[in-house]
Design an enzyme around this catalytic site. Sequence first.
Site: not given
Length: 687
Positions: A64, A454
Amino acid sequence: MDGPRSSAAKGPTDGAAAAPRRTLTYADALEGARRGPFPDEVEPQLATLVTGPPQGDGWLYEVKFDGYRMLAQLRGGRVTLLTRRGQDWTERFASVRDDLARLPAREAVLDGEIVIVGPDGVTDFQALQNALSDGNDGREGRLMYFVFDLLYLDGRDLRDCAQVTRKRALEALLEEAPEEGTLRYTEHLEEDGAAVFQHACKLGIEGVIAKRPEAPYRSGRGSSWLKVKCGKRQEFVIVGFTEPTGARQGLGAILVGVNRSGKLAYAGKVGTGFTNKTRTTLRSRLESIERAKPAFAGAPRMRGVHWVEPELLAEVQFSAWTRDGRLRHPSFEGLREDRTPESVTVEREQPPPAPPPRKAAGAPSKAVSAARSKGAIEAPGKAPRGGRGGAERIEVAGTRLTNPDKVLYPAQGITKLALAGYYAQIAEHMLPYVAKRLLTLVRCPAGQGKPCFFQRHEAEGLSEAIRRTLVEEDDGTRTYLYIENTEGLVSLVQMGALEMHIWGSRVDRIEQPDMMVFDLDPAPELPWERVAEAAKTVRHLLETLGLRSFVKTTGGKGLHVVVPIEARRRWDEVKPFTKAVADALVRFDPARYIATLSKAKRTGKVFVDYLRNGRGATAVAPYSTRARPGAAVATPLSWDELDAPLDPASFTIETVPQRLAAIADPWAELPTVRQSITSAMMKQVGL
């Protein structure tokens, strides 16, 4: 929605030669595409806000973005950029306009978001606002147009095509865009939504968008696009401001409102998140629209309040709503100009949809099959790309690579295939330090310089060559990842991992580390010689304790001093020991070294980071690439190499294999070293 305004922008420069164009006739083959006139007016599709990622399969996930939604119209070499409301913002983003004008299409309508991408790869709305107000297009970061949909192409309306079909066609179109330009294809992941969302939030991204891969494009808000936010954030109408106090300038806070049941209602006061410049410029704008009384009923009584016309919108981040409709811990993110005050209401989260019933195994849907068909996504005359349906199967070390020619490091032109080949080539040198250690990965599906995240926990769709193990965490047991062999190493490249970070312990003895790392991080102004001197000083200090150490570059300006130890002591003993060593170095020369995280105090010093030695902390693996410009590799050195000038950026996936073929492995003896942290050593450092 308001229709588009009048002007359409010209190409890059008046009088410039137009870019050669070709017809992307493969649009004819896209299932669901139909002939139709150019859509002069398109209302964008909007995502529905939900409380969490949808469960089950059948979704693809995109980042987003934190910027301005923008529809781009390309027609006859002229480009128009339109906001959600149909405002013509073409001239505001001239660089995007010029890059779109060079695409090899006669007519196209694209949907995406214009953002500023910071050095960390995360989009920054306030930096975008500052760029707009300053009249530049990206001084605080890199301005980009991330395109996630293609609605029309050369006489064909694609809105009835499946989402994945439109994305494949879009990817093929944008392959013709210059690498150094502003246009970027929005990659997606088809993995466990909860894991994707969790890692997006850890990276500081605003959230994720979940999309149904088989769904058509439908204007307005629906259920085939969902948005999940990492925090609460929305637009509010500015209804007033207060005077500054203390050392503040401009204004103290803004008062904001939101429409409830068709009427504007007070929502609270926002006093943080402003820069000094923003406070001053915003006050000037608000003073021009002051009014005598509040524009809503039930206004709070405050001293020194200035009421304003409800015209400007503020993007505000906050933690929660109070029972009386006020914001908790609000922070100003920037002004929004692409919505109207009347459209600002309280965003209500919906529960995510229930997972669909499982389908019996069998052939994929027609839409997905069409999207995977090479003929539907390749321009005529282009060579087939590895990994797609009907294309040549490409394997490296037993791992099948999809899209092997995808460029992962644009500046160097390093492809997925080249990176996989590098790891296969140096695996025998790398695996002794990486195999059977828990991993934290930096995954960059779209390549370096684009949004990354990550990953350390399991997600759906990972190769079986990537092993799993259960690890106890504070909030319960989680499944972590590790590898054992070359196939596992290359599988990490297939999943878009550009960095590999490892624990200081092995999976068979997770609670007893067998490696200590001192991360030497120099202040930006320090030369290489000071970093090398710091590493040699740490080595000498460790030798006085009876410990042998090794050194490696980190892929940046710093160095790691690595100490192999027997896996006997626990994390809560090893970390204090490394802290005591770092503190001793600071006492030895406080003008040159610092062991605290305060960046303000690091000027002229080397930060001796011992925090890599706590449970769950990681350090970049030897021979791992970094997700940074230059594609440098963290490379083991001999201590003698620190005596001569050395450029850490010179160690790359091209030079490191050549280096290992020409010299003896600098760390050849590390696996044979047998040493432990003794009680005498603990006493020597004051423990």
